[in-house]
Scaffold this motif. Sequence first.
Motif, PDB file in Angstrom:
ATOM      1  N   LYS A 295      30.525   8.045  64.094  1.00 18.39           N
ATOM      2  CA  LYS A 295      30.265   6.827  64.910  1.00 18.39           C
ATOM      3  C   LYS A 295      29.670   5.846  64.146  1.00 18.39           C
ATOM      4  CE  LYS A 295      30.890   8.383  69.306  1.00 18.39           C
ATOM      5  NZ  LYS A 295      31.837   7.742  70.048  1.00 18.39           N
ATOM      6  N   ARG A 296      29.077   5.921  62.905  1.00 16.83           N
ATOM      7  CA  ARG A 296      28.298   4.988  62.058  1.00 16.83           C
ATOM      8  C   ARG A 296      28.220   5.691  60.676  1.00 16.83           C
ATOM      9  NH1 ARG A 296      22.301   3.650  61.343  1.00 16.83           N
ATOM     10  NH2 ARG A 296      22.480   1.538  60.384  1.00 16.83           N
ATOM     11  N   VAL A 297      28.832   4.716  59.729  1.00 20.62           N
ATOM     12  CA  VAL A 297      28.490   5.401  58.325  1.00 20.62           C
ATOM     13  C   VAL A 297      27.517   4.211  57.393  1.00 20.62           C
ATOM     14  CG1 VAL A 297      29.670   5.915  56.274  1.00 20.62           C
ATOM     15  CG2 VAL A 297      30.799   6.299  58.380  1.00 20.62           C
ATOM     16  N   ARG A 298      26.591   4.770  56.682  1.00 19.09           N
ATOM     17  CA  ARG A 298      26.009   3.971  55.599  1.00 19.09           C
ATOM     18  C   ARG A 298      26.002   4.836  54.329  1.00 19.09           C
ATOM     19  NH1 ARG A 298      24.112   6.955  59.950  1.00 19.09           N
ATOM     20  NH2 ARG A 298      21.778   7.572  59.829  1.00 19.09           N
ATOM     21  N   ALA A 299      25.628   3.754  53.419  1.00 17.47           N
ATOM     22  CA  ALA A 299      25.537   4.552  51.989  1.00 17.47           C
ATOM     23  C   ALA A 299      24.202   4.709  51.687  1.00 17.47           C
ATOM     24  CB  ALA A 299      26.395   3.522  51.064  1.00 17.47           C
ATOM     25  N   PHE A 300      23.729   5.657  51.012  1.00 18.23           N
ATOM     26  CA  PHE A 300      22.524   6.004  50.561  1.00 18.23           C
ATOM     27  C   PHE A 300      22.866   6.636  48.961  1.00 18.23           C
ATOM     28  CE2 PHE A 300      21.484   6.119  54.816  1.00 18.23           C
ATOM     29  CZ  PHE A 300      20.157   5.604  54.709  1.00 18.23           C
ATOM     30  N   GLY A 301      22.821   5.797  48.032  1.00 16.80           N
ATOM     31  CA  GLY A 301      22.857   6.075  46.546  1.00 16.80           C
ATOM     32  C   GLY A 301      24.443   6.533  46.520  1.00 16.80           C
ATOM     33  N   PRO A 302      24.290   8.140  45.932  1.00 22.29           N
ATOM     34  CA  PRO A 302      25.574   8.805  45.671  1.00 22.29           C
ATOM     35  C   PRO A 302      26.068   9.357  46.984  1.00 22.29           C
ATOM     36  CG  PRO A 302      23.723  10.136  44.993  1.00 22.29           C
ATOM     37  CD  PRO A 302      23.057   8.701  45.549  1.00 22.29           C
ATOM     38  N   ILE A 303      25.545   9.192  48.195  1.00 19.56           N
ATOM     39  CA  ILE A 303      25.992   9.691  49.507  1.00 19.56           C
ATOM     40  C   ILE A 303      26.323   8.985  50.403  1.00 19.56           C
ATOM     41  CG2 ILE A 303      24.757  11.835  49.014  1.00 19.56           C
ATOM     42  CD1 ILE A 303      22.887  11.075  50.998  1.00 19.56           C
ATOM     43  N   LEU A 304      27.094   9.323  51.297  1.00 18.08           N
ATOM     44  CA  LEU A 304      27.324   8.543  52.532  1.00 18.08           C
ATOM     45  C   LEU A 304      26.563   9.370  53.703  1.00 18.08           C
ATOM     46  CD1 LEU A 304      31.165   7.805  52.405  1.00 18.08           C
ATOM     47  CD2 LEU A 304      29.373   6.026  52.017  1.00 18.08           C
ATOM     48  N   ARG A 305      25.927   8.545  54.557  1.00 18.86           N
ATOM     49  CA  ARG A 305      25.321   9.242  55.736  1.00 18.86           C
ATOM     50  C   ARG A 305      25.962   8.862  56.874  1.00 18.86           C
ATOM     51  NH1 ARG A 305      19.424   9.786  54.804  1.00 18.86           N
ATOM     52  NH2 ARG A 305      20.294  11.516  53.342  1.00 18.86           N
ATOM     53  N   ALA A 306      26.661  10.032  57.634  1.00 14.44           N
ATOM     54  CA  ALA A 306      27.088   9.510  58.814  1.00 14.44           C
ATOM     55  C   ALA A 306      26.722   9.986  60.201  1.00 14.44           C
ATOM     56  CB  ALA A 306      28.868  10.333  58.688  1.00 14.44           C
ATOM     57  N   ASP A 307      26.740   9.583  61.365  1.00 15.52           N
ATOM     58  CA  ASP A 307      26.384   9.884  62.541  1.00 15.52           C
ATOM     59  C   ASP A 307      27.534  10.439  63.266  1.00 15.52           C
ATOM     60  OD1 ASP A 307      23.651   8.800  62.148  1.00 15.52           O
ATOM     61  OD2 ASP A 307      24.088   7.051  63.266  1.00 15.52           O
ATOM     62  N   VAL A 308      27.436  11.496  63.672  1.00 17.17           N
ATOM     63  CA  VAL A 308      28.677  12.482  64.352  1.00 17.17           C
ATOM     64  C   VAL A 308      28.198  12.733  65.570  1.00 17.17           C
ATOM     65  CG1 VAL A 308      30.366  14.083  63.929  1.00 17.17           C
ATOM     66  CG2 VAL A 308      29.558  13.015  62.092  1.00 17.17           C
TER      67      VAL A 308
END
Length: 349
Positions: A295-308
């Motif tokens: 549903k949504r993706v945002r970047a945090f340093g070396p990772i992507l955080r996604a709402d699934v």
Amino acid sequence: MTIEARNIVKQFGAFRALDDVDLRVEGGELVALLGPSGSGKTTLLRIIAGLDWPDAGEVLFNGESALERGAGERNVGFVFQHYALFRHMSVFENVAFGLRVQPRRLRRSEADIRKRVNDLLDLVQIDWLANRYPGQLSGGQRQRVALARALAIEPRILLLDEPFGALDAKVRKELRRWLRSLHDDIHVTSLFVTHDQEEALEVADRIVVMDKGKIEQIGTPEDVYDNPATAFVHGFIGESIMLPVEVGGGQVRFGPKVLDLESGGAASGPSRLFVRRHDMVLGPAGNGTLEGAVKRVRAFGPILRADVALPGGDGETMIEVDAPRDRALKPGDIVGLKPRRYRIFAAQA
């Protein structure tokens, strides 16, 4: 100096703040009392300090009852969250205060007091602030003054109640690393209260996780993080994904879907599946136990955080998962998810 709390009960009207609590802190340990507001951690600390009394139970220092002595007789140093410094006194005089008010037969000479205070200010790295007043200091500097004052009387035990709670995140990180280093130098038995799990994991030798007046688990930071004993500990420490599941006949179901997971001996009935976010492996659709829509993706340093969003029996369940920054991931993608490590606890637990 060892600390033992045995069968401690404390009631405030109808509210039971501590419910038959047992704890032993070994000499020279740095132990964190960790839990949410209202879990009983500060009440336990105050009872050990002599600032409050239990309704039942014992407190022992080196095997001797501490309840027969008042706070001033226990030789305990106490550091408060909001410093409690004397505004009209300089940094030097704040630290010297406990030495100056000791009974005459115990009081040091003025030369010894000055040496002790100067040594402490050097130890906590604020000797250059000796002539300033609390109002001229930053929050982190005030907390160092408070700690030096607590150490001035050479306490057998050091108690700290949310010592860094009033500070901003950057200063808090700096001071907790400094506190760990200081403790390694002085080795005084120390017990500190915090609701900050990262602080407890980074600083403490052992962590006491509390909830609703009871101890949920005691262990090293590695123990409580990697092997949580209860659903509360798993959910409170670290970042966990929690999914409502049903266990029965050796199978684990999420809604109508049978998951490719072992039940791990969990009893039949409504349960909760816990997975650390970094232990949820994200792959292509069809390549996992679970399947959901990004549903949504945002970047945090070396990772992507996604709402699934995971489809279940009662509609969608939203979870957060992490993926490498170089992975092509965008809203609308259908992905497969499989826990690498997980725990299942009965729902009523």
